[in-house]
Design a protein around this motif. Structure first.
Motif, mmCIF file in Angstrom:
data_model
loop_
_atom_site.group_PDB
_atom_site.id
_atom_site.type_symbol
_atom_site.label_atom_id
_atom_site.label_comp_id
_atom_site.label_asym_id
_atom_site.label_seq_id
_atom_site.Cartn_x
_atom_site.Cartn_y
_atom_site.Cartn_z
ATOM 1 N N GLY A 69 33.447 36.286 30.050
ATOM 2 C CA GLY A 69 33.121 37.577 29.441
ATOM 3 C C GLY A 69 34.260 38.572 29.516
ATOM 4 N N ASN A 70 34.115 39.620 28.711
ATOM 5 C CA ASN A 70 35.176 40.615 28.574
ATOM 6 C C ASN A 70 35.413 41.398 29.862
ATOM 7 N N LEU A 71 34.332 41.623 30.628
ATOM 8 C CA LEU A 71 34.476 42.397 31.858
ATOM 9 C C LEU A 71 35.413 41.691 32.843
ATOM 10 N N GLU A 72 35.269 40.378 32.970
ATOM 11 C CA GLU A 72 36.155 39.636 33.881
ATOM 12 C C GLU A 72 37.588 39.623 33.348
ATOM 13 N N LEU A 73 37.736 39.599 32.021
ATOM 14 C CA LEU A 73 39.087 39.677 31.459
ATOM 15 C C LEU A 73 39.741 41.009 31.815
ATOM 16 N N GLU A 74 38.953 42.085 31.707
ATOM 17 C CA GLU A 74 39.469 43.411 32.069
ATOM 18 C C GLU A 74 39.838 43.442 33.557
ATOM 19 N N ALA A 75 38.992 42.825 34.376
ATOM 20 C CA ALA A 75 39.238 42.819 35.823
ATOM 21 C C ALA A 75 40.503 42.033 36.162
ATOM 22 N N ILE A 76 40.685 40.894 35.496
ATOM 23 C CA ILE A 76 41.883 40.069 35.750
ATOM 24 C C ILE A 76 43.137 40.811 35.286
ATOM 25 N N ASP A 77 43.021 41.485 34.154
ATOM 26 C CA ASP A 77 44.151 42.286 33.655
ATOM 27 C C ASP A 77 44.535 43.362 34.686
ATOM 28 N N GLU A 78 43.535 44.015 35.255
ATOM 29 C CA GLU A 78 43.792 45.028 36.282
ATOM 30 C C GLU A 78 44.389 44.383 37.542
ATOM 31 N N LEU A 79 43.884 43.202 37.874
ATOM 32 C CA LEU A 79 44.416 42.496 39.044
ATOM 33 C C LEU A 79 45.879 42.114 38.845
ATOM 34 N N PHE A 80 46.222 41.655 37.627
ATOM 35 C CA PHE A 80 47.624 41.331 37.317
ATOM 36 C C PHE A 80 48.508 42.555 37.538
ATOM 37 N N PHE A 81 48.011 43.723 37.096
ATOM 38 C CA PHE A 81 48.807 44.947 37.238
ATOM 39 C C PHE A 81 49.040 45.267 38.714
ATOM 40 N N ARG A 82 47.988 45.149 39.521
ATOM 41 C CA ARG A 82 48.127 45.457 40.952
ATOM 42 C C ARG A 82 49.068 44.472 41.641
ATOM 43 N N VAL A 83 48.921 43.212 41.299
ATOM 44 C CA VAL A 83 49.791 42.193 41.911
ATOM 45 C C VAL A 83 51.238 42.450 41.535
ATOM 46 N N ASN A 84 51.466 42.716 40.252
ATOM 47 C CA ASN A 84 52.829 42.959 39.783
ATOM 48 C C ASN A 84 53.443 44.170 40.474
ATOM 49 N N TYR A 85 52.611 45.164 40.745
ATOM 50 C CA TYR A 85 53.102 46.396 41.379
ATOM 51 C C TYR A 85 53.481 46.168 42.835
ATOM 52 N N HIS A 86 52.705 45.321 43.525
ATOM 53 C CA HIS A 86 52.897 45.191 44.971
ATOM 54 C C HIS A 86 53.735 43.971 45.385
ATOM 55 N N ILE A 87 53.521 42.823 44.757
ATOM 56 C CA ILE A 87 54.173 41.607 45.278
ATOM 57 C C ILE A 87 54.760 40.761 44.151
ATOM 58 N N SER A 88 55.341 41.404 43.177
ATOM 59 C CA SER A 88 55.848 40.647 42.032
ATOM 60 C C SER A 88 57.035 39.758 42.414
ATOM 61 N N SER A 89 57.081 38.590 41.801
ATOM 62 C CA SER A 89 58.228 37.674 41.963
ATOM 63 C C SER A 89 58.254 36.786 40.730
ATOM 64 N N ASP A 90 59.349 36.044 40.545
ATOM 65 C CA ASP A 90 59.450 35.156 39.376
ATOM 66 C C ASP A 90 58.356 34.091 39.400
ATOM 67 N N GLU A 91 58.045 33.566 40.611
ATOM 68 C CA GLU A 91 57.024 32.523 40.722
ATOM 69 C C GLU A 91 55.655 33.073 40.325
ATOM 70 N N ILE A 92 55.345 34.277 40.784
ATOM 71 C CA ILE A 92 54.052 34.872 40.456
ATOM 72 C C ILE A 92 53.972 35.159 38.955
#
Length: 346
Positions: A69-92
């Protein structure tokens, strides 16, 4: 009179009803938005361990994280943003790209096709930030449409194509759909690697003038020594700014061969060219640099005199040469600037 009063009251009542309706509508949408955010946060809290295992460990399957569903897509998109902000790396970024390519392609394509300009810009920013390489073709296709895009959107699309394609960016940089400023070009070029800069430099003569000037600057900033002959060619340009930028980049490359090409600029009528010449000769052998720098330390422009004194001081036996200026020169401005280099210790 009574009819007018009644009509006025009716108008007021209708307006109040409309205002209350709008108010309750806004409250309703606000509550929906808050509930949606709460669900997004709950999804992230419930699944963050699974996601961190996928992003940080080896051989984790995508299947268990498949969004529903769309809600989980929105949540994953937000999670990607948080991960990228805090622990981004080429592997991630690779794992984010791999997951999104399988399960979120339609999600990002849909947002890219939105009628909302803000949503499209936000999506383009995320494509670049999350390194979603699989979105290169949809972004390129969007760029080819006759639809009018804002300059912000076009810049982001050029940035994405430059980031994910080794060659396709060249045509867009040479002939952008809107006029670009020097700051725009600088931002785009800073995202390219040396191989891409080399590719662009092969078409140097047909590049827009601002792009040429920016490229000359980038060559110096990144110390691309292979393009020193191009900088030498620019010294023959009739464009004053082109010559100054070329001299500046040569100074930043910290090389001092072909000194015979730079020496004439020590007599230029343009003080910026004399200034850059003083910078270049700080890397030359002392016996070749001193005649030029001793000439420039008497320059009528303070910035040139100061740079010449600084360059003399950095030469081998430079302190001694600068001291001789103080004790032997009849030019009081040269003596002053030489003393400044020693902090008035003499």
């Amino acid at each position: 009179m009574d009819k007018i009063l009644i009509s006025l009251l009716l108008v007021i009542v209708v307006l109040l009803i409309i205002l209350f309706a709008l108010f309750f509508l806004l409250v309703f949408y606000r509550m929906q938005e808050v509930k949606k955010k709460e669900k997004v946060i709950k999804y992230i809290e419930d699944r963050q361990v699974d996601w961190y295992e996928y992003l940080l460990e080896e051989d984790m399957s995508l299947e268990g994280l498949k969004p529903h569903g769309n809600l989980e897509l929105e949540a994953i998109d937000e999670l990607f943003f948080r991960v990228n902000y805090h622990i981004s790396s080429d592997e991630i970024k690779e794992k984010v790209n791999a997951f999104a390519a399988v399960y979120m392609s339609d999600y990002y394509k849909g947002k890219l096709a939105s009628r909302s300009r803000e949503l499209r810009i936000n999506t383009l920013n995320k494509i670049s930030l999350f390194h979603l390489r699989f979105m290169l073709d949809p972004v390129s296709a969007l760029l080819e449409k006759k639809k009018k895009h804002s300059k912000t959107e076009l810049l982001l699309m050029y940035e994405i194509i430059g980031k994910f394609s080794r060659t396709d960016f060249v045509a867009h940089f040479i002939a952008p759909k809107v006029p670009l400023g020097e700051f725009d070009y600088k931002k785009l070029l800073m995202g390219l690697d040396e191989e891409q800069i080399n590719l662009l430099a092969e078409d140097f003569d047909v590049l827009p003038e601002l792009l040429q000037l920016t490229m000359i600057e980038i060559i110096g900033v990144h110390h691309y020594l292979d393009w020193l002959p191009l900088l030498h060619k620019c010294l023959d340009s009739s464009d004053q700014e082109m010559r100054i930028r070329a001299l500046k980049s040569i100074a930043e490359l910290e090389v001092a061969d072909s000194l015979e090409l730079y020496e004439p600029f020590s007599h230029s009528t343009i003080w910026e060219e004399r200034l850059m010449t003083a910078k270049i000769f700080r890397f030359a052998p002392t016996d070749e640099a001193l005649p030029i720098l001793k000439h420039l330390i008497k320059d009528p422009t303070y910035q040139v005199r100061a740079q010449a004194a600084k360059s003399i001081k950095s030469l081998k036996n430079g302190h001694q040469a600068l001291y001789s200026v103080i004790t032997m020169s009849s030019d009081e401005f040269a003596v002053d600037v030489a003393e400044e280099m020693f902090g008035k210790e003499y």
